[in-house]
Design an enzyme around this catalytic site. Structure first.
Site, PDB file in Angstrom:
ATOM      1  N   HIS A  15       0.842  -1.194   0.000  1.00  0.00           N
ATOM      2  CA  HIS A  15       0.000   0.000   0.000  1.00  0.00           C
ATOM      3  C   HIS A  15       0.880   1.248   0.000  1.00  0.00           C
ATOM      4  CE1 HIS A  15       1.029  -0.598   4.226  1.00  0.00           C
ATOM      5  NE2 HIS A  15       0.757   0.690   4.439  1.00  0.00           N
ATOM      6  N   ARG A  18       4.916   7.319  13.121  1.00  0.00           N
ATOM      7  CA  ARG A  18       4.928   7.906  11.776  1.00  0.00           C
ATOM      8  C   ARG A  18       4.457   9.357  11.829  1.00  0.00           C
ATOM      9  NH1 ARG A  18       0.887   5.294   7.863  1.00  0.00           N
ATOM     10  NH2 ARG A  18      -0.393   7.165   8.073  1.00  0.00           N
ATOM     11  N   ASP A  76       0.370   5.078   1.765  1.00  0.00           N
ATOM     12  CA  ASP A  76      -0.448   5.494   2.906  1.00  0.00           C
ATOM     13  C   ASP A  76      -1.586   6.430   2.495  1.00  0.00           C
ATOM     14  OD1 ASP A  76       0.913   4.025   4.822  1.00  0.00           O
ATOM     15  OD2 ASP A  76       2.411   5.585   5.122  1.00  0.00           O
ATOM     16  N   HIS A  92       4.661   0.151   0.113  1.00  0.00           N
ATOM     17  CA  HIS A  92       5.415  -0.564   1.137  1.00  0.00           C
ATOM     18  C   HIS A  92       4.515  -1.568   1.846  1.00  0.00           C
ATOM     19  CE1 HIS A  92       3.678   2.952   3.238  1.00  0.00           C
ATOM     20  NE2 HIS A  92       3.593   2.156   4.285  1.00  0.00           N
TER      21      HIS A  92
END
Length: 368
Positions: free
Chosen positions: A192, A357, A194, A341
């Site tokens: 995916h 994150r 983000d 990723h």
């Protein structure tokens, strides 16, 4: 020039290519997490332990589009402020990724930050070792992220108390629910990019280690620009101008099903299947099986046929992928516009995996 728009929920979600792959987490007990020092060591950064209701039940207003300024366009391509004397940079593979030692991201001046944006756009993902970001006050870490764009608040994830802008990837000590997931799946890979359902998806993105297993829990990255380049000229021509719907509805539903919070009503957006990076001019595939639902103007079977080919192309191209190993003090910076990723759940002894994150949003995707 194809641009992004926001749309209503996709008309055919269930059964279409791209069904949301929820890697569920076990029930998290903060007091239990703090008491596991004897077996797993105490959480290294208890100020980063997640809560889900920073907003006291408040539902946020929808995000509004904004004009993003791309700092990578201002960078000196020789990187004099980022890669100074004593700094080492080593490629992870020939086509994607690098590791850097000898520079502190928290100490960069604005010129160094501009160079960081360009380097990451070129390398796609860069692991900076021996960083102090996790040890700084959380607000200082957020200040670094703010330079690169408006900070995204995730609609469903946990965050440190008082800092909803930090998205936490947290698998608590003793949590072996990943193994339960593998009772019905052959692997934990979930490619995916983000939150691509937003009108302004992320660009230069930061992920930093708080606690990680001694082995396992690595993250895979794939070069979506190289994936596009590998296609034949005729196939690239066929993709030109196509647009796809990206949906956040399935993620919100998964959060509701596990009794968690949804801070903002879910949205769907239409983005180009191929987008152009504003600093490098590279074109990259911009579809992913977590959030992309269908190609606009195609019938369901046609859309699924084409998307499945693209997803298989991305997943099977190990020669344009990198595997980043986490270590204490590691900050991974990647460009969400030109990569996809996947985390890996491959350790089975209940070690804690706790990563933060910071997610600056970037421009609305366009294909030039």
């Amino acid at each position: 020039m194809a641009t992004s728009t926001q749309v209503n929920p996709p008309p055919f979600q269930k059964g279409s290519v791209g069904a949301y792959k929820e890697l569920a987490y076990g029930k998290y007990d903060k007091e239990r997490e703090l008491d596991l020092a004897a077996k797993f060591g105490a959480a290294s950064y208890p100020n980063y332990l997640p809560v889900w209701d920073n907003e006291n039940g408040e539902v946020y207003k929808p995000l509004t589009p904004f004009e993003h300024y791309e700092h990578g366009k201002d960078a000196d391509p020789t990187f004099p402020n980022l890669l100074k004397d004593g700094t080492t940079i080593e490629d992870i593979t020939a086509s994607i990724g690098a590791e850097v030692k000898g520079i502190q991201l928290s100490q960069l001046n604005d010129a160094g930050k501009d160079e960081l944006a360009l380097l990451v756009a070129q390398k796609k993902v860069v692991a900076f070792r021996d960083q102090d970001l996790a040890s700084l006050p959380i607000e200082k870490a957020l200040d670094l992220g703010r330079y690169f764009g408006r900070l995204h608040i995730h609609p469903t994830s946990g965050a440190p108390a008082g800092y909803p802008e930090v998205h936490l990837v947290h698998r608590a000590a003793e949590d072996k629910s990943g193994l339960e997931f593998l009772n019905s799946r052959t692997n934990s890979v979930a490619w995916h990019s983000d939150v691509t359902y937003e009108q302004n998806p992320p660009g230069t993105t930061f992920l930093y280690a708080l606690d990680v297993p001694k082995a396992g829990g690595d993250t895979l990255f794939v070069n979506q620009a190289k994936a596009y380049e590998r296609l034949s000229p005729a196939f690239r021509e066929r993709l030109a101008g196509l647009q796809a719907v990206h949906s956040g509805y399935e993620q919100a539903t998964a959060a509701q099903n596990r009794g968690s919070f949804v801070r903002r009503n879910p949205v769907s957006s239409i983005h180009p299947v191929v987008r152009t990076h504003p600093a490098t001019g590279e074109k990259a595939l911009f579809v992913n099986p977590q959030f992309t639902r269908y190609i606009v103007g195609f019938k369901q079977e046609e859309s699924e046929y084409l998307l499945k080919f693209l997803y298989d192309h991305i997943a099977l191209s190990a020669d344009i992928q990198a595997r980043v190993r986490w270590q204490p003090g590691t900050v991974v910076v990647w460009d969400n516009r030109v990569t996809a990723h996947s985390a890996l759940v491959d350790w089975d002894d209940g070690q804690r995996r706790h990563i933060a994150r910071i997610t600056p949003q970037a421009e609305r995707p366009t294909e030039s």
